[in-house]
Design a protein around this motif. Structure first.
Motif, PDB file in Angstrom:
ATOM      1  N   SER A  24       2.099   7.114  -5.156  1.00  0.00           N
ATOM      2  CA  SER A  24       0.735   7.642  -5.037  1.00  0.00           C
ATOM      3  C   SER A  24       0.695   8.968  -4.289  1.00  0.00           C
ATOM      4  O   SER A  24      -0.225   9.762  -4.481  1.00  0.00           O
ATOM      5  CB  SER A  24      -0.168   6.613  -4.364  1.00  0.00           C
ATOM      6  OG  SER A  24      -0.335   5.487  -5.211  1.00  0.00           O
ATOM      7  N   ALA A  27       0.079  12.454  -6.062  1.00  0.00           N
ATOM      8  CA  ALA A  27      -1.246  13.026  -6.318  1.00  0.00           C
ATOM      9  C   ALA A  27      -1.572  14.171  -5.366  1.00  0.00           C
ATOM     10  O   ALA A  27      -2.479  14.964  -5.633  1.00  0.00           O
ATOM     11  CB  ALA A  27      -2.314  11.935  -6.220  1.00  0.00           C
ATOM     12  N   ARG A  34      -4.397  15.781 -12.757  1.00  0.00           N
ATOM     13  CA  ARG A  34      -4.793  14.386 -12.550  1.00  0.00           C
ATOM     14  C   ARG A  34      -3.512  13.579 -12.400  1.00  0.00           C
ATOM     15  O   ARG A  34      -2.544  13.818 -13.114  1.00  0.00           O
ATOM     16  CB  ARG A  34      -5.594  13.906 -13.758  1.00  0.00           C
ATOM     17  CG  ARG A  34      -6.004  12.460 -13.689  1.00  0.00           C
ATOM     18  CD  ARG A  34      -6.825  12.105 -14.906  1.00  0.00           C
ATOM     19  NE  ARG A  34      -7.177  10.699 -14.857  1.00  0.00           N
ATOM     20  CZ  ARG A  34      -7.902  10.104 -15.769  1.00  0.00           C
ATOM     21  NH1 ARG A  34      -8.350  10.785 -16.802  1.00  0.00           N
ATOM     22  NH2 ARG A  34      -8.191   8.834 -15.658  1.00  0.00           N
ATOM     23  N   GLU A  36      -2.396   9.361 -11.559  1.00  0.00           N
ATOM     24  CA  GLU A  36      -2.750   7.985 -11.221  1.00  0.00           C
ATOM     25  C   GLU A  36      -1.482   7.140 -11.186  1.00  0.00           C
ATOM     26  O   GLU A  36      -0.561   7.361 -11.967  1.00  0.00           O
ATOM     27  CB  GLU A  36      -3.681   7.385 -12.276  1.00  0.00           C
ATOM     28  CG  GLU A  36      -5.012   8.072 -12.419  1.00  0.00           C
ATOM     29  CD  GLU A  36      -5.843   7.446 -13.524  1.00  0.00           C
ATOM     30  OE1 GLU A  36      -5.921   6.197 -13.590  1.00  0.00           O
ATOM     31  OE2 GLU A  36      -6.403   8.208 -14.313  1.00  0.00           O
ATOM     32  N   GLY A  56       0.111  11.298 -15.434  1.00  0.00           N
ATOM     33  CA  GLY A  56      -0.272  12.606 -14.919  1.00  0.00           C
ATOM     34  C   GLY A  56      -0.686  13.552 -16.023  1.00  0.00           C
ATOM     35  O   GLY A  56      -0.243  13.422 -17.166  1.00  0.00           O
TER      36      GLY A  56
END
Length: 96
Positions: A24, A27, A34, A36, A56
């Motif tokens: 994580s 990010a 983006r 996740e 991504g």
């Protein structure tokens, strides 16, 4: 736009939460439009060995390469690589 998808399995299921937390951090890298990280819901019996999914979005291949060259990426890989069993990565171009 480039979509980047990586599937992981953990060597030790007890480390899945720690691996998710480590992944994580990706990010935080500014080149990711983006990013996740999620747990595989394991609803498909043919893919139950996958534990984590990284998704991504990047403006282009150059942005993806800069993302992979970032220090946070290197730190994350140093944590995840020795603890993963499977890693499958795909990149594809999207117009939407």
């Amino acid at each position: 736009m480039i979509r980047h998808v990586v599937l992981f399995s953990a060597r030790d299921p007890a480390e899945i939460d720690m691996l998710q937390a480590a992944l994580s951090r990706l990010a935080e890298i500014p080149e990711a439009r983006r990013l996740e990280v999620g747990l595989n819901l394991k609803r498909d019996r043919l893919s139950a060995e996958i534990d984590l999914v990284v998704y991504g979005e990047f403006d282009d291949l150059s942005a993806l390469e800069r993302f992979k060259a970032h220090a946070i990426y290197a730190e994350t890989i140093a944590i995840v690589r020795p603890r993963r069993e499977i890693r499958i990565a795909v990149d594809f171009e999207s117009t939407s």
